[in-house]
Design a protein around this motif. Structure first.
Motif, PDB file in Angstrom:
ATOM      1  N   VAL A  20      -4.223   7.895  -6.018  1.00  0.00           N
ATOM      2  CA  VAL A  20      -2.789   7.757  -5.797  1.00  0.00           C
ATOM      3  C   VAL A  20      -2.075   9.100  -5.878  1.00  0.00           C
ATOM      4  O   VAL A  20      -1.028   9.297  -5.273  1.00  0.00           O
ATOM      5  N   ASP A 137       0.965   0.310  -3.974  1.00  0.00           N
ATOM      6  CA  ASP A 137       2.045   1.194  -3.537  1.00  0.00           C
ATOM      7  C   ASP A 137       1.735   2.628  -3.959  1.00  0.00           C
ATOM      8  O   ASP A 137       0.698   2.911  -4.561  1.00  0.00           O
ATOM      9  N   LYS A 138       2.646   3.551  -3.646  1.00  0.00           N
ATOM     10  CA  LYS A 138       2.363   4.973  -3.880  1.00  0.00           C
ATOM     11  C   LYS A 138       2.288   5.316  -5.370  1.00  0.00           C
ATOM     12  O   LYS A 138       1.797   6.386  -5.739  1.00  0.00           O
ATOM     13  N   ASP A 139       2.768   4.413  -6.213  1.00  0.00           N
ATOM     14  CA  ASP A 139       2.679   4.622  -7.656  1.00  0.00           C
ATOM     15  C   ASP A 139       1.443   3.966  -8.269  1.00  0.00           C
ATOM     16  O   ASP A 139       1.250   3.986  -9.487  1.00  0.00           O
ATOM     17  N   GLY A 140       0.616   3.353  -7.421  1.00  0.00           N
ATOM     18  CA  GLY A 140      -0.596   2.717  -7.915  1.00  0.00           C
ATOM     19  C   GLY A 140      -0.425   1.280  -8.344  1.00  0.00           C
ATOM     20  O   GLY A 140      -1.365   0.680  -8.877  1.00  0.00           O
ATOM     21  N   ASN A 141       0.748   0.700  -8.129  1.00  0.00           N
ATOM     22  CA  ASN A 141       0.978  -0.697  -8.499  1.00  0.00           C
ATOM     23  C   ASN A 141       0.353  -1.622  -7.456  1.00  0.00           C
ATOM     24  O   ASN A 141       0.563  -1.450  -6.255  1.00  0.00           O
ATOM     25  N   TYR A 175       1.669   3.183   1.321  1.00  0.00           N
ATOM     26  CA  TYR A 175       0.732   2.346   0.575  1.00  0.00           C
ATOM     27  C   TYR A 175      -0.702   2.846   0.768  1.00  0.00           C
ATOM     28  O   TYR A 175      -1.025   3.490   1.767  1.00  0.00           O
TER      29      TYR A 175
END
Length: 275
Positions: A20, A137-141, A175
């Motif tokens: 990420v 997502d880009k935050d790793g969620n 993503y």
């Protein structure tokens, strides 16, 4: 079994966490009038070149849109101890080969809120226990997780569509998607990862898509304007249904920005394809 499941979930979390940090903004602003491709005409219907115009007269060639980030398809991409690079995948003689159907840049655009993600499993699948798909997502969620059981897995090309029950991808949202292949022996697991960004087409491009007379013409428009996932899904659906021109499929996968020639002759499987 619970311990094995724990190890698998831990492996997924570590893989996404490693990758990420390599997810900056995917593309620069796409110009409203991108370069048009005037490659060879589609004569699959038996007509002459002067019988066709617009998208119907063009080959389905993917053109990479402008971007402002490093190419992660080679040096600098993260690796995993599981043996699969966080890239399009590994191919060769090893039975655990996996390949994501994405451009050489390892990223692509979609105009869809619920796109389809395509990948190829190569070689024997006799000892594959399951395949897991993760979208983050880009935050790793984690946005979506699903798995395919052994009975659903065969060598070939598979597509997983983001279900309508999942929140739509955000416009301009970035993503990462990953595919994990689990085999009977844990140390033989493989995974590959790619990136996707949702973009709204320009008014001009949206008008062309709406005016297209066929899924094939839509694929031409998507491909020449950089919307990889949508062009691929259009052609994959046509190919699977037997209504597509094999030359179109070959042209798209062999585009200079793609070079997925090894996947051209592989079967497109029933599993998980869009309805």
């Amino acid at each position: 079994m619970l311990f094995v499941r724990y190890l698998r979930l831990l492996e997924i979390a570590i893989a996404i966490a490693i990758s990420v940090g390599f997810l900056p903004p995917l593309f620069a602003q796409i110009p409203s009038n991108p370069i048009r491709n005037e490659a060879h005409p589609d004569l699959s219907g038996g007509g002459r070149p002067d019988d066709r115009s617009g998208a119907a007269a063009q080959a389905v060639i993917f053109i990479e849109p402008p971007r402002n980030t490093p190419d992660l398809s080679s040096g600098g991409r993260p690796q995993t101890s599981g043996g699969g690079a966080a890239s399009r995948g590994t191919l060769g003689n090893r039975k655990e080969s996996i390949q994501l159907l994405i451009p050489r840049s390892n990223r692509g655009l979609t105009a869809e809120a619920h796109p389809t993600f395509w990948f190829r499993i190569d070689g024997s699948t006799d000892d594959v226990t399951e395949i897991e798909f993760v979208l983050a997502d880009k935050d790793g969620n984690e946005i979506h997780y699903t798995f395919l059981e052994a009975s659903e897995i065969n060598p070939g090309i598979m597509g997983i569509t983001l279900p309508s029950t999942v929140d739509p991808l955000e416009v301009d949202g970035e993503y990462q998607w990953s595919v994990f292949v689990y085999r009977e022996e844990l140390q033989q697991n493989r995974w590959a990862s790619g990136f996707i960004q949702r973009k709204d087409p320009s008014l001009e491009v949206a008008g062309e898509i709406a005016a297209a007379n066929s899924g094939r013409e839509q694929a031409v428009i998507y491909a020449r304007n950089g919307f990889w996932y949508d062009a691929l899904t259009q052609l994959a659906t046509l190919q699977h249904n037997g209504s597509g021109d094999p030359q179109d499929w070959r042209d798209l996968l062999s585009s200079e920005a793609v070079r997925l020639n090894s996947a051209i002759d592989k079967p497109i499987l029933d599993c998980c394809r869009p309805e």
